[in-house]
Design a protein around this motif. Structure first.
Motif, PDB file in Angstrom:
ATOM      1  N   LYS A 101       0.828  -1.206   0.000  1.00 40.37           N
ATOM      2  CA  LYS A 101       0.000   0.000   0.000  1.00 40.37           C
ATOM      3  C   LYS A 101       0.868   1.263   0.000  1.00 40.37           C
ATOM      4  O   LYS A 101       0.611   2.201  -0.755  1.00 40.37           O
ATOM      5  N   LYS A 104       2.702   1.504  -3.346  1.00 40.65           N
ATOM      6  CA  LYS A 104       1.818   1.340  -4.499  1.00 40.65           C
ATOM      7  C   LYS A 104       2.368   0.310  -5.488  1.00 40.65           C
ATOM      8  O   LYS A 104       2.463   0.549  -6.681  1.00 40.65           O
ATOM      9  N   PHE A 118      -4.092  -7.643   0.622  1.00 39.43           N
ATOM     10  CA  PHE A 118      -4.432  -6.642   1.630  1.00 39.43           C
ATOM     11  C   PHE A 118      -5.802  -6.906   2.251  1.00 39.43           C
ATOM     12  O   PHE A 118      -5.944  -6.930   3.475  1.00 39.43           O
ATOM     13  N   VAL A 159      -1.454   3.469   6.179  1.00 47.23           N
ATOM     14  CA  VAL A 159      -1.357   2.288   5.321  1.00 47.23           C
ATOM     15  C   VAL A 159      -2.166   1.125   5.894  1.00 47.23           C
ATOM     16  O   VAL A 159      -2.268   0.066   5.277  1.00 47.23           O
TER      17      VAL A 159
END
Length: 197
Positions: A101, A104, A118, A159
């Motif tokens: 996260k 990216k 995630f 995050v």
């Protein structure tokens, strides 16, 4: 991660000596420190001639080395399995998805990764924490410390989503006196470094 080990040291309540490495000066890459941790990462501890690196391993080691602190279920306690699970869930599942996260990274098939993805990590963790106050029985353990420190860090840097269940869990843990002492010590060290610049 050094913050996690510092919190753990405060929880066990035994005397300890800190050696501050000034990373901006590259002290973590000095030959002396690389002899302790060839990765040049912090934290690392040395205890009775034993060197341990990786914050979760340090916490697991210290919990067993200082049983008076009551930070780990006994080897014969059925909660020992959950203790191990959540102790190592933080570095093996949460940290990788935080990195995805934060940086990216392009998505990869969850079947190709040991931690999945995630959403599955967050869903699993949310479900677990909604059913229990602590992750390995009815008391705080080193697994809570590692998991809570990781969640707290992730939420601080956006995050990890600030779900109510994560917030209530980390607030419960960071209300502990040992956590507060570790933050005070960390602030003192940060001020010391700033004073040297």
């Amino acid at each position: 991660r050094a913050s996690t080990a510092l919190w753990m040291l405060e929880e066990i309540g035994a005397p300890y000596e800190l050696k501050l490495l000034r990373m901006k000066k590259g002290e973590h890459k000095s030959p002396d420190y690389l002899a302790i941790n060839p990765m040049g990462k912090v934290p690392a501890i040395q205890h009775h001639g034993v060197t341990v690196t990786e914050s979760s391993a340090i916490c697991a080691y210290l919990a067993d080395a200082f049983p008076h602190a009551n930070l780990a279920p006994a080897l014969t306690d059925p909660n020992r399995g959950a203790y191990y699970r959540w102790m190592f869930f933080a570095p093996s599942c949460i940290e990788p998805v935080m990195a995805e996260k934060a940086f990216k990274r392009p998505p990869v098939s969850p079947q190709s990764l040991g931690y999945g993805d995630f959403d599955s990590v967050m869903t699993t963790l949310s479900a677990a924490l909604s059913d229990m106050e602590y992750v390995a029985g009815d008391r705080f353990t080193a697994a809570d410390l590692v998991l809570g420190a990781t969640l707290n860090f992730g939420m601080m840097f956006d995050v990890i989503p600030k779900r109510d269940v994560f917030i209530s869990y980390t607030q419960r843990l960071t209300a502990r006196d040992a956590y507060k002492r570790s933050r005070e010590r960390e602030n003192e060290l940060a001020a010391q470094i700033e004073g040297e610049i």
